[in-house]
Design a protein around this motif. Sequence first.
Motif, PDB file in Angstrom:
ATOM      1  N   MET A 167     -20.235  39.289 -35.809  1.00 35.06           N
ATOM      2  CA  MET A 167     -21.762  39.160 -35.038  1.00 35.06           C
ATOM      3  C   MET A 167     -21.973  37.558 -34.700  1.00 35.06           C
ATOM      4  SD  MET A 167     -24.347  41.484 -36.902  1.00 35.06           S
ATOM      5  CE  MET A 167     -23.249  42.161 -38.001  1.00 35.06           C
ATOM      6  N   THR A 168     -21.205  36.709 -35.079  1.00 31.10           N
ATOM      7  CA  THR A 168     -21.531  35.270 -34.737  1.00 31.10           C
ATOM      8  C   THR A 168     -20.222  34.546 -34.202  1.00 31.10           C
ATOM      9  OG1 THR A 168     -21.373  34.449 -37.088  1.00 31.10           O
ATOM     10  CG2 THR A 168     -23.326  34.956 -36.264  1.00 31.10           C
ATOM     11  N   PRO A 169     -19.514  35.221 -33.094  1.00 28.00           N
ATOM     12  CA  PRO A 169     -18.241  34.873 -32.918  1.00 28.00           C
ATOM     13  C   PRO A 169     -18.451  33.237 -32.011  1.00 28.00           C
ATOM     14  CG  PRO A 169     -19.008  36.711 -31.330  1.00 28.00           C
ATOM     15  CD  PRO A 169     -19.974  36.345 -32.489  1.00 28.00           C
ATOM     16  N   ASP A 170     -17.343  32.438 -32.285  1.00 28.55           N
ATOM     17  CA  ASP A 170     -17.398  31.158 -31.567  1.00 28.55           C
ATOM     18  C   ASP A 170     -16.577  31.349 -30.305  1.00 28.55           C
ATOM     19  OD1 ASP A 170     -14.914  31.553 -32.587  1.00 28.55           O
ATOM     20  OD2 ASP A 170     -15.049  29.617 -33.856  1.00 28.55           O
ATOM     21  N   THR A 171     -15.851  32.408 -30.325  1.00 29.79           N
ATOM     22  CA  THR A 171     -15.103  32.874 -28.869  1.00 29.79           C
ATOM     23  C   THR A 171     -14.809  33.976 -28.582  1.00 29.79           C
ATOM     24  OG1 THR A 171     -13.028  31.995 -28.019  1.00 29.79           O
ATOM     25  CG2 THR A 171     -12.970  32.862 -30.191  1.00 29.79           C
ATOM     26  N   ILE A 172     -14.462  34.601 -27.561  1.00 29.97           N
ATOM     27  CA  ILE A 172     -13.994  35.950 -27.011  1.00 29.97           C
ATOM     28  C   ILE A 172     -12.578  35.888 -27.046  1.00 29.97           C
ATOM     29  CG2 ILE A 172     -13.725  37.745 -25.255  1.00 29.97           C
ATOM     30  CD1 ILE A 172     -16.796  37.426 -26.380  1.00 29.97           C
ATOM     31  N   PRO A 173     -12.130  36.424 -27.952  1.00 29.76           N
ATOM     32  CA  PRO A 173     -10.746  36.457 -28.340  1.00 29.76           C
ATOM     33  C   PRO A 173     -10.000  36.920 -27.030  1.00 29.76           C
ATOM     34  CG  PRO A 173     -11.615  37.728 -30.218  1.00 29.76           C
ATOM     35  CD  PRO A 173     -12.733  37.626 -29.031  1.00 29.76           C
ATOM     36  N   GLY A 174      -8.842  36.293 -26.976  1.00 30.22           N
ATOM     37  CA  GLY A 174      -7.831  37.148 -25.823  1.00 30.22           C
ATOM     38  C   GLY A 174      -7.279  38.675 -26.295  1.00 30.22           C
ATOM     39  N   LYS A 175      -6.527  38.331 -27.211  1.00 29.88           N
ATOM     40  CA  LYS A 175      -6.459  39.747 -27.855  1.00 29.88           C
ATOM     41  C   LYS A 175      -7.027  39.943 -29.149  1.00 29.88           C
ATOM     42  CE  LYS A 175      -1.965  41.011 -27.385  1.00 29.88           C
ATOM     43  NZ  LYS A 175      -2.210  41.901 -26.041  1.00 29.88           N
ATOM     44  N   LEU A 176      -7.552  41.123 -29.289  1.00 32.63           N
ATOM     45  CA  LEU A 176      -8.476  41.710 -30.284  1.00 32.63           C
ATOM     46  C   LEU A 176      -7.805  42.860 -30.852  1.00 32.63           C
ATOM     47  CD1 LEU A 176     -10.917  41.379 -32.161  1.00 32.63           C
ATOM     48  CD2 LEU A 176     -12.056  42.759 -30.562  1.00 32.63           C
ATOM     49  N   LEU A 177      -7.718  42.834 -32.350  1.00 33.72           N
ATOM     50  CA  LEU A 177      -7.312  44.146 -33.084  1.00 33.72           C
ATOM     51  C   LEU A 177      -8.591  44.427 -33.923  1.00 33.72           C
ATOM     52  CD1 LEU A 177      -5.260  46.170 -34.030  1.00 33.72           C
ATOM     53  CD2 LEU A 177      -4.699  44.485 -35.833  1.00 33.72           C
ATOM     54  N   VAL A 178      -9.030  45.701 -33.434  1.00 30.40           N
ATOM     55  CA  VAL A 178     -10.062  46.433 -34.449  1.00 30.40           C
ATOM     56  C   VAL A 178      -9.555  47.471 -35.356  1.00 30.40           C
ATOM     57  CG1 VAL A 178     -12.153  47.589 -34.129  1.00 30.40           C
ATOM     58  CG2 VAL A 178     -11.790  45.999 -32.657  1.00 30.40           C
ATOM     59  N   ILE A 179      -9.516  47.311 -36.391  1.00 29.90           N
ATOM     60  CA  ILE A 179      -8.976  48.120 -37.463  1.00 29.90           C
ATOM     61  C   ILE A 179      -9.957  49.364 -38.062  1.00 29.90           C
ATOM     62  CG2 ILE A 179      -7.752  48.556 -39.562  1.00 29.90           C
ATOM     63  CD1 ILE A 179      -6.585  45.846 -39.353  1.00 29.90           C
ATOM     64  N   GLY A 180      -9.915  50.600 -37.253  1.00 33.06           N
ATOM     65  CA  GLY A 180     -11.104  51.547 -37.856  1.00 33.06           C
ATOM     66  C   GLY A 180     -11.851  51.911 -36.589  1.00 33.06           C
ATOM     67  N   SER A 181     -11.768  53.230 -36.299  1.00 31.96           N
ATOM     68  CA  SER A 181     -12.581  53.819 -34.974  1.00 31.96           C
ATOM     69  C   SER A 181     -13.641  54.310 -35.392  1.00 31.96           C
ATOM     70  CB  SER A 181     -11.383  54.501 -34.263  1.00 31.96           C
ATOM     71  OG  SER A 181     -11.442  55.738 -34.946  1.00 31.96           O
ATOM     72  N   GLY A 182     -14.541  54.315 -36.549  1.00 35.05           N
ATOM     73  CA  GLY A 182     -15.873  54.632 -36.618  1.00 35.05           C
ATOM     74  C   GLY A 182     -16.804  54.067 -35.735  1.00 35.05           C
ATOM     75  N   ALA A 183     -18.097  54.381 -36.330  1.00 36.06           N
ATOM     76  CA  ALA A 183     -19.105  53.654 -35.449  1.00 36.06           C
ATOM     77  C   ALA A 183     -19.160  52.204 -35.115  1.00 36.06           C
ATOM     78  CB  ALA A 183     -20.513  53.966 -35.868  1.00 36.06           C
ATOM     79  N   ILE A 184     -19.011  51.203 -36.521  1.00 35.98           N
ATOM     80  CA  ILE A 184     -18.926  49.898 -36.544  1.00 35.98           C
ATOM     81  C   ILE A 184     -17.625  49.471 -35.741  1.00 35.98           C
ATOM     82  CG2 ILE A 184     -18.494  47.923 -37.693  1.00 35.98           C
ATOM     83  CD1 ILE A 184     -19.934  49.345 -40.035  1.00 35.98           C
ATOM     84  N   GLY A 185     -16.398  50.051 -35.748  1.00 38.68           N
ATOM     85  CA  GLY A 185     -15.450  49.757 -35.084  1.00 38.68           C
ATOM     86  C   GLY A 185     -15.505  49.802 -33.570  1.00 38.68           C
ATOM     87  N   MET A 186     -16.081  50.904 -33.202  1.00 39.75           N
ATOM     88  CA  MET A 186     -15.984  51.104 -31.861  1.00 39.75           C
ATOM     89  C   MET A 186     -17.155  50.555 -31.136  1.00 39.75           C
ATOM     90  SD  MET A 186     -13.509  53.057 -31.317  1.00 39.75           S
ATOM     91  CE  MET A 186     -13.642  52.863 -29.514  1.00 39.75           C
TER      92      MET A 186
END
Length: 464
Positions: A167-186
């Motif tokens: 919620m407080t990122p200092d950058t937009i990652p070039g490549k991002l991995l999201v682990i979990g596809s529930g509401a928070i992940g998506m």
Amino acid sequence: MSETSFDVIVIGSGPGGYVTAIRASQLGFKVAIVEKSELGGVCLNWGCIPTKALLRSAEIYHNMQHADSYGLSAEPSFDLAKIVKRSRMIASQLSGGIKHLMKKNKVSVIPGFATLTPGKTAPTVNVDGKAYHAKHVILASGARARTIPQAGLEPDGNFIWTAREAMTPDTIPGKLLVIGSGAIGMEFASFFSAFGADTTVVEMVDRILPAEDEDISAMARKSFEKRGLTIKTETQVKSVKTDAKGVTAILSSGGKDETLQFDRVILAIGIVGNTEDMGLEKLGVKVDRSHVVVDEFSRTGVPGLYAIGDVTTPPWLAHKASHEGIICIEKIAGQSPHPLDANSIPGCTYCHPQIASVGHTEAQAKAAGYDVKVGRFPYIGNGKAIALGEPEGMIKTVFDAKTGELLGAHMIGAEVTELIQGYTIARTLETTEHELMETVFPHPTLSEMMHEAVLDAYDRTIHF
């Protein structure tokens, strides 16, 4: 009563806790609320509200990029620091609002971490060496993100994030991995991909958003992949390792391992109830997999002690916690509230496209033994959706063929998180297909699709 003696003490000031405290005050109780951090809990400060502020920025940015399709022109750009600042300001504003509500309703606020020890009519609440007594103690301590340290899935504040760090990122990652596809992940996958992150979502089961109806999950996956997300289902993260360059993740699917590089990882693999170090075990409180076991009126089995919200049973939703707390305190006050029907609690996911649902999925209804009638209506058949430039989506209804009872409703598309309440009210009123068919829906609105999805279940749809 003294300054340390109350009728009700609520532990935790999230949507469950602060709502319960206000209702308790309305009912004439002398009330205190204990909070170790910011008023409003995770939801207002680090969850529901600030994430929606971030997603609103992503939505506007997406629309700016497609301005030409509306006959407009724009040169879209973004300032991540300002996006985050706006989100934090909104969270701060709402937390301040809770402070005002506590004062308005004469709720005493006790800052600090609460522990419980045996008392006379209810456990004694201890905060920073001071003992507080009440006839009733309501635990609303919430939950936190689940981690798996043995696989390296533990936040480090730099490369591996939970929702709080995301919620407080200092950058937009070039490549991002999201682990979990529930509401928070998506939701986070939707946010970061909107601003250019090459986003991969990993899910252990065979589809994303596994709590949703299968038709909705399938349409969501198609939509996300169309927007450039990579989705890997039936895939397990065996390990992640960080170094100065980023994160190396080993993913396993179908017996084969794959090693991939990412700049950041977001963990969205569930929650753990905040039950530790509070003295619950010594009191004899039953805890099942980190969540407190309660009855239909939130009673723990320990005299004078109750528990509500994310620290108890699912669904783990803010509005469930609030309603649960009201039922709990009204029962304490001698009223006769109806027990909470978990199957009539709507769920909303604020990704793009939005997703919302209430009641049984089609599969759940069939598994429960119902003979079902199912209706579907696509957004492309709705004039308002086309005018908005949002023709992608669907509304699905599930009825009991014998009685006409609305068993469930499931939606994907623009503003479905606002539309779902119509079906939720219908379920509360025990409405059948007849009343829904006879209801006049305004034109032109997205809500007309709700009518058509009912009509379709009975082979009466008009506009498709």
